[in-house]
Design an enzyme around this catalytic site. Structure first.
Site, PDB file in Angstrom:
ATOM      1  N   TYR A   1      11.315   9.289   1.707  1.00 59.68           N
ATOM      2  CA  TYR A   1       9.975   8.725   1.862  1.00 59.68           C
ATOM      3  C   TYR A   1       9.945   7.750   3.036  1.00 59.68           C
ATOM      4  CZ  TYR A   1       5.631   6.333   0.526  1.00 59.68           C
ATOM      5  OH  TYR A   1       4.367   5.789   0.511  1.00 59.68           O
TER       6      TYR A   1
ATOM      7  N   SER B   1       4.237   2.609   4.784  1.00 61.35           N
ATOM      8  CA  SER B   1       4.644   1.859   3.603  1.00 61.35           C
ATOM      9  C   SER B   1       5.548   0.722   4.044  1.00 61.35           C
ATOM     10  CB  SER B   1       5.405   2.770   2.631  1.00 61.35           C
ATOM     11  OG  SER B   1       6.059   2.006   1.640  1.00 61.35           O
TER      12      SER B   1
END
Length: 244
Positions: A153, A140
């Site tokens: 995350y 990401s």
């Protein structure tokens, strides 16, 4: 049923970016095995849509962090279609919380799915993918955006990037590429859920292209890496419209 020339496994392929990736690879003529965690209805819908286009497709349930379950996914891909050429690991979870407030049980779940899951899938891919194949992981752009609330995350995706760079070098001589796609904000349920319209509009305005990515934008990059992009190897591709 004829044996396809190339076969892809797409984890998380029943929804969001994973589903778009499955559809995009099918359009390139690959047979596609969709791995899904638990939403059978979504997986069945994806299979029905792809089958209607003439694609060869199979859905198999499997927890990406469970090596026995994922071995069964690879086994079924080989039994049905004759082998595995491309593995795209899209599956992941993204609970958000400031680091100070994060329940450590949630951290453990993030690391199990996003880090162990990538390790399990990549380990099986290394053992099964045929020469000329490709392994595509998902990170990401949050690893560079560094937004508050994304500590767990972001940490898990940093681990994915490290694994990718090392694995590409471990596969010297195998003619198998290993890369990671790191999307920016993308209009999927996982990103949109829980965000106000104002926040979504503000984030969408950040890239020079002034919009959120659509899942198809990300799928095009995956299709390139899975197909003609053979000289791209051991890289993290930040696919975010120029936001960073």
């Amino acid at each position: 049923m004829s044996t396809p020339s190339r076969v892809a496994i797409v984890t998380g392929g029943s929804r969001g970016i994973g589903r778009e990736v499955a559809e995009r690879l099918a359009r390139d003529g690959l047979a596609v095995v969709i791995d899904y965690a638990g939403d059978k209805a979504a997986a069945d819908s994806a299979v029905a849509e792809l089958t209607a286009t003439g694609a060869q497709v199979l859905a198999v349930q499997g927890d990406v962090a469970d090596e026995v379950a994922m071995q069964a996914v690879f086994d079924q891909a080989e039994e049905r279609f004759g082998g595995v050429d491309v593995v795209v690991h899209c599956a992941g979870i993204m609970p958000l919380s400031p680091l100070a407030d994060l329940d450590l049980a949630v951290l453990d779940r993030v690391l199990r799915t996003n880090v162990r899951g990538t390790f399990v899938v990549d380990q099986l891919a290394v053992r099964r993918v045929r020469a000329g194949g490709a392994i595509v992981n998902f990170s990401s752009s949050i690893t560079r955006f560094a937004r508050p609330g994304y500590a767990a995350y972001g940490a898990s995706k940093g681990a994915v990037e490290a694994m990718t760079l090392i694995l590409a070098r471990e596969l010297r001589g195998r003619d198998v590429t290993v890369n990671t796609v790191a999307p920016g904000p993308t209009a999927t349920d996982m990103f949109l859920d829980g965000k106000s319209d104002e926040l979504i509009a503000r984030i969408a305005a950040e890239p020079p292209l002034e919009r959120l990515a659509q899942p198809g934008d990300i799928a095009e990059t995956v299709a390139f890496l899975a197909g003609p992009g053979r000289w791209v190897n051991g890289q993290v591709l930040y696919v975010n419209g120029g936001a960073i």
